[in-house]
Design an enzyme around this catalytic site. Structure first.
Site, mmCIF file in Angstrom:
data_model
loop_
_atom_site.group_PDB
_atom_site.id
_atom_site.type_symbol
_atom_site.label_atom_id
_atom_site.label_comp_id
_atom_site.label_asym_id
_atom_site.label_seq_id
_atom_site.Cartn_x
_atom_site.Cartn_y
_atom_site.Cartn_z
ATOM 1 C CB VAL A 16 -3.580 5.393 -0.271
ATOM 2 C CG1 VAL A 16 -4.122 6.923 0.493
ATOM 3 C CG2 VAL A 16 -4.387 3.981 -0.528
ATOM 4 C CB ILE A 40 -1.079 -0.046 0.957
ATOM 5 C CG1 ILE A 40 -1.330 -1.740 1.048
ATOM 6 C CG2 ILE A 40 -1.504 1.106 1.165
ATOM 7 C CD1 ILE A 40 -2.421 -1.373 2.708
ATOM 8 N N PRO A 41 1.425 1.622 -1.403
ATOM 9 C CG PRO A 41 2.156 2.259 -3.597
ATOM 10 C CD PRO A 41 1.569 0.929 -2.169
ATOM 11 C CG HIS A 42 0.211 5.895 2.030
ATOM 12 N ND1 HIS A 42 0.884 4.074 2.529
ATOM 13 C CD2 HIS A 42 1.199 6.029 3.889
ATOM 14 C CE1 HIS A 42 1.618 4.107 4.144
ATOM 15 N NE2 HIS A 42 1.653 5.416 4.112
ATOM 16 N N GLY A 43 1.558 8.960 0.328
ATOM 17 C CA GLY A 43 2.115 9.748 0.422
ATOM 18 C C GLY A 43 0.627 11.292 0.076
#
Length: 149
Positions: free
Chosen positions: A103, A65-68
């Protein structure tokens, strides 16, 4: 909260071609900038890579779930991707990742951002749900599954 409230059908990638972590991020971001051309591809990638440098977002069980956060956003952007063959995303359990949720959130909406991450994690803890994602026949079936989750 439903994923379908934040996920658009056009943001589902049923067959990622990437074979490395960097390629997965680039492929997911490519869809983001196709749909939101005002976003700077390099800036988005930089934010994601910076987050990954703090610790992998490959949480195990084939999920990443890569997110930033980006100050240039005015809404949450969610992209779902699937790799049938799997990609080494440096997951905590050292297994290949097949299911990816990207996300991106505006700087000022931390609460919603965290609730979406929690909802994704909660849904994907269910082995049957993960299996359904992996066996779905394409975008339409994935949309039916994820849009109502």
């Amino acid at each position: 909260m439903k994923l379908g409230d934040y996920l658009d059908k056009e943001m589902i990638l049923p067959e990622l071609t990437a074979s490395t972590k960097e390629e997965v991020l680039a492929e997911l971001v490519e869809r983001v900038v196709e749909v939101y051309p005002s976003l700077d591809r390099e800036r988005v990638l930089s934010v994601l890579k910076e987050r990954e440098s703090l610790g992998t977002t490959g949480i195990g069980d084939g999920i990443a779930i890569p997110h930033g956060k980006l100050d240039s956003l005015d809404r949450i952007i969610l992209v779902a991707g699937r790799s049938i063959k799997g990609v080494d995303f440096e997951a905590l359990d050292f297994k290949l990742c097949n299911i990816f949720f990207l996300v991106l959130a505006p700087e000022q909406v931390a609460g919603v951002h965290l609730r979406i991450l929690a909802q994704i994690s909660r849904l994907l803890k269910d082995k049957e749900f993960r299996s359904a994602i992996l066996t779905a026949s394409g975008t339409e079936e994935l949309w039916q599954l994820l849009g109502n989750a």
